[in-house]
Design a protein around this motif. Structure first.
Motif, PDB file in Angstrom:
ATOM      1  N   GLU A   9     -10.594 -16.723 -35.436  1.00  0.00           N
ATOM      2  CA  GLU A   9      -9.843 -16.851 -36.685  1.00  0.00           C
ATOM      3  C   GLU A   9      -8.452 -17.443 -36.422  1.00  0.00           C
ATOM      4  O   GLU A   9      -7.995 -18.341 -37.121  1.00  0.00           O
ATOM      5  N   ARG A  10      -7.815 -16.941 -35.375  1.00  0.00           N
ATOM      6  CA  ARG A  10      -6.493 -17.434 -34.980  1.00  0.00           C
ATOM      7  C   ARG A  10      -6.572 -18.914 -34.618  1.00  0.00           C
ATOM      8  O   ARG A  10      -5.723 -19.709 -34.987  1.00  0.00           O
ATOM      9  N   PHE A  11      -7.615 -19.261 -33.878  1.00  0.00           N
ATOM     10  CA  PHE A  11      -7.790 -20.642 -33.452  1.00  0.00           C
ATOM     11  C   PHE A  11      -8.049 -21.553 -34.643  1.00  0.00           C
ATOM     12  O   PHE A  11      -7.542 -22.673 -34.712  1.00  0.00           O
ATOM     13  N   ARG A  12      -8.842 -21.066 -35.599  1.00  0.00           N
ATOM     14  CA  ARG A  12      -9.163 -21.870 -36.789  1.00  0.00           C
ATOM     15  C   ARG A  12      -7.909 -22.196 -37.587  1.00  0.00           C
ATOM     16  O   ARG A  12      -7.776 -23.283 -38.149  1.00  0.00           O
ATOM     17  N   GLN A  13      -6.993 -21.243 -37.645  1.00  0.00           N
ATOM     18  CA  GLN A  13      -5.747 -21.449 -38.400  1.00  0.00           C
ATOM     19  C   GLN A  13      -4.900 -22.570 -37.807  1.00  0.00           C
ATOM     20  O   GLN A  13      -4.233 -23.305 -38.528  1.00  0.00           O
ATOM     21  N   MET A  14      -4.908 -22.683 -36.481  1.00  0.00           N
ATOM     22  CA  MET A  14      -4.112 -23.727 -35.815  1.00  0.00           C
ATOM     23  C   MET A  14      -4.845 -24.159 -34.539  1.00  0.00           C
ATOM     24  O   MET A  14      -4.592 -23.656 -33.453  1.00  0.00           O
ATOM     25  N   PRO A  33       7.792 -17.538 -26.571  1.00  0.00           N
ATOM     26  CA  PRO A  33       8.230 -17.064 -27.893  1.00  0.00           C
ATOM     27  C   PRO A  33       8.539 -18.202 -28.864  1.00  0.00           C
ATOM     28  O   PRO A  33       8.306 -18.084 -30.065  1.00  0.00           O
ATOM     29  N   ILE A  34       9.031 -19.326 -28.343  1.00  0.00           N
ATOM     30  CA  ILE A  34       9.326 -20.499 -29.176  1.00  0.00           C
ATOM     31  C   ILE A  34       8.025 -21.089 -29.705  1.00  0.00           C
ATOM     32  O   ILE A  34       7.904 -21.455 -30.878  1.00  0.00           O
ATOM     33  N   TYR A  35       7.055 -21.163 -28.817  1.00  0.00           N
ATOM     34  CA  TYR A  35       5.723 -21.706 -29.136  1.00  0.00           C
ATOM     35  C   TYR A  35       5.076 -20.903 -30.269  1.00  0.00           C
ATOM     36  O   TYR A  35       4.564 -21.456 -31.245  1.00  0.00           O
ATOM     37  N   LEU A  36       5.141 -19.584 -30.143  1.00  0.00           N
ATOM     38  CA  LEU A  36       4.574 -18.698 -31.168  1.00  0.00           C
ATOM     39  C   LEU A  36       5.334 -18.813 -32.486  1.00  0.00           C
ATOM     40  O   LEU A  36       4.736 -18.901 -33.551  1.00  0.00           O
ATOM     41  N   ALA A  37       6.660 -18.822 -32.393  1.00  0.00           N
ATOM     42  CA  ALA A  37       7.494 -18.891 -33.602  1.00  0.00           C
ATOM     43  C   ALA A  37       7.258 -20.180 -34.377  1.00  0.00           C
ATOM     44  O   ALA A  37       7.370 -20.221 -35.603  1.00  0.00           O
ATOM     45  N   ALA A  38       6.900 -21.254 -33.655  1.00  0.00           N
ATOM     46  CA  ALA A  38       6.656 -22.551 -34.312  1.00  0.00           C
ATOM     47  C   ALA A  38       5.329 -22.558 -35.071  1.00  0.00           C
ATOM     48  O   ALA A  38       5.099 -23.414 -35.926  1.00  0.00           O
ATOM     49  N   GLY A  39       4.439 -21.610 -34.757  1.00  0.00           N
ATOM     50  CA  GLY A  39       3.172 -21.525 -35.486  1.00  0.00           C
ATOM     51  C   GLY A  39       1.927 -21.779 -34.671  1.00  0.00           C
ATOM     52  O   GLY A  39       0.823 -21.861 -35.216  1.00  0.00           O
ATOM     53  N   PHE A  40       2.065 -21.897 -33.344  1.00  0.00           N
ATOM     54  CA  PHE A  40       0.883 -22.093 -32.496  1.00  0.00           C
ATOM     55  C   PHE A  40       0.210 -20.760 -32.197  1.00  0.00           C
ATOM     56  O   PHE A  40       0.858 -19.704 -32.208  1.00  0.00           O
ATOM     57  N   THR A  41      -1.093 -20.821 -31.912  1.00  0.00           N
ATOM     58  CA  THR A  41      -1.859 -19.587 -31.708  1.00  0.00           C
ATOM     59  C   THR A  41      -2.670 -19.582 -30.411  1.00  0.00           C
ATOM     60  O   THR A  41      -3.229 -18.555 -30.047  1.00  0.00           O
ATOM     61  N   THR A  42      -2.758 -20.734 -29.736  1.00  0.00           N
ATOM     62  CA  THR A  42      -3.640 -20.847 -28.569  1.00  0.00           C
ATOM     63  C   THR A  42      -2.954 -21.681 -27.488  1.00  0.00           C
ATOM     64  O   THR A  42      -2.416 -22.752 -27.783  1.00  0.00           O
ATOM     65  N   ILE A  43      -2.997 -21.181 -26.248  1.00  0.00           N
ATOM     66  CA  ILE A  43      -2.363 -21.896 -25.140  1.00  0.00           C
ATOM     67  C   ILE A  43      -3.283 -21.883 -23.922  1.00  0.00           C
ATOM     68  O   ILE A  43      -4.017 -20.921 -23.698  1.00  0.00           O
ATOM     69  N   GLU A  44      -3.249 -22.982 -23.189  1.00  0.00           N
ATOM     70  CA  GLU A  44      -4.078 -23.135 -21.985  1.00  0.00           C
ATOM     71  C   GLU A  44      -3.146 -23.372 -20.797  1.00  0.00           C
ATOM     72  O   GLU A  44      -2.260 -24.219 -20.866  1.00  0.00           O
ATOM     73  N   ILE A  45      -3.356 -22.614 -19.723  1.00  0.00           N
ATOM     74  CA  ILE A  45      -2.574 -22.818 -18.502  1.00  0.00           C
ATOM     75  C   ILE A  45      -3.537 -23.310 -17.428  1.00  0.00           C
ATOM     76  O   ILE A  45      -4.564 -22.680 -17.173  1.00  0.00           O
ATOM     77  N   THR A  46      -3.239 -24.460 -16.844  1.00  0.00           N
ATOM     78  CA  THR A  46      -4.193 -25.074 -15.915  1.00  0.00           C
ATOM     79  C   THR A  46      -4.203 -24.361 -14.568  1.00  0.00           C
ATOM     80  O   THR A  46      -3.185 -23.870 -14.092  1.00  0.00           O
ATOM     81  N   MET A  47      -5.387 -24.337 -13.955  1.00  0.00           N
ATOM     82  CA  MET A  47      -5.571 -23.630 -12.693  1.00  0.00           C
ATOM     83  C   MET A  47      -4.817 -24.278 -11.535  1.00  0.00           C
ATOM     84  O   MET A  47      -4.629 -23.655 -10.498  1.00  0.00           O
ATOM     85  N   ASN A  48      -4.389 -25.542 -11.701  1.00  0.00           N
ATOM     86  CA  ASN A  48      -3.623 -26.180 -10.624  1.00  0.00           C
ATOM     87  C   ASN A  48      -2.109 -26.070 -10.839  1.00  0.00           C
ATOM     88  O   ASN A  48      -1.326 -26.774 -10.214  1.00  0.00           O
ATOM     89  N   THR A  49      -1.712 -25.157 -11.723  1.00  0.00           N
ATOM     90  CA  THR A  49      -0.294 -24.843 -11.901  1.00  0.00           C
ATOM     91  C   THR A  49       0.059 -23.691 -10.955  1.00  0.00           C
ATOM     92  O   THR A  49      -0.602 -22.658 -10.982  1.00  0.00           O
TER      93      THR A  49
END
Length: 214
Positions: A9-14, A33-49
């Motif tokens: 549901e969260r992903f569908r919204q954004m 916190p900035i990312y969330l406040a802007a309205g995003f709901t999903t984040i991916e962190i790459t395994m080579n980070t």
């Protein structure tokens, strides 16, 4: 085991997935916190980070109730085990690895595998992908998404690579179901200069553009 499950549901919204690659732990702490406040709901962190496991665990501990946190650049079963051990709620791959896809499907972990041609895209979907990452979408552009969607309209597509503020609306009109956005979203200069107000405005521009196009 995940404390929080992936929220469809969260992903569908954004359905814009911000891709974090080679950003420091301190940078992530400032950005989330900035990312969330802007309205995003999903984040991916790459395994080579560097420090990816700690970053995934931190993001979930702090924001798991309002943010889907996943692992990207998962190419092998070893990568998958590391990602899931850190708590990743969804998995993104740059390629099709049948074992990785099947393992995710069996564990009910959403997986967005990378594919390029219609044959690869359909194969990934038939193996149980929740959505297929069309990568790299840089040279193909929105028209390719539209062309693939014509015969394969049931397949959910997530163009990744080359999606920006100027073409996001076109990708949406072409039928894209989601987007993977890395360097175009996480502006390196703003992050290096710690210009968090500019970064927030930049994030908000993407959110606005999505809602306008949708």
């Amino acid at each position: 085991m995940n404390v929080h499950q992936f929220s469809q549901e969260r992903f569908r919204q954004m359905p814009l997935v911000g891709i974090v690659r080679n950003i420091s732990f301190d940078g992530i702490r400032q950005i989330l916190p900035i990312y969330l406040a802007a309205g995003f709901t999903t984040i991916e962190i790459t395994m080579n980070t560097p420090g990816v496991a700690e970053m995934i665990a931190y993001a979930l501990a702090q924001y798991g109730g309002s943010l889907n946190v996943g692992a990207g650049t998962v190419c092998t079963e070893a990568d998958l085990q590391r990602a899931l051990a850190a708590g990743a709620q969804f998995i993104v791959t740059p390629i099709i690895d049948e074992k990785v896809i099947r393992s995710c499907v069996e564990q009910d972990i959403p997986i967005f595998p990378g594919a390029y041609t219609p044959t690869e895209i359909y194969r990934a979907w038939s193996l149980g992908a929740r959505m297929v990452k069309v990568y790299p979408a840089t040279a193909l552009g929105p028209e390719y998404i539209k062309d693939v969607k014509a015969p394969l309209d049931q397949v959910k597509l997530m163009p990744t690579g080359g999606v920006n503020l100027n073409n996001l609306a076109q990708f949406l009109q072409a039928g894209a179901d989601g987007f993977g956005i890395g360097s175009q979203l996480f502006d390196k200069k703003m992050i290096q200069e710690e210009n968090w107000s500019a970064l927030k405005a930049h994030f908000e521009a993407f959110v606005r553009e999505y809602h306008t196009g949708a």
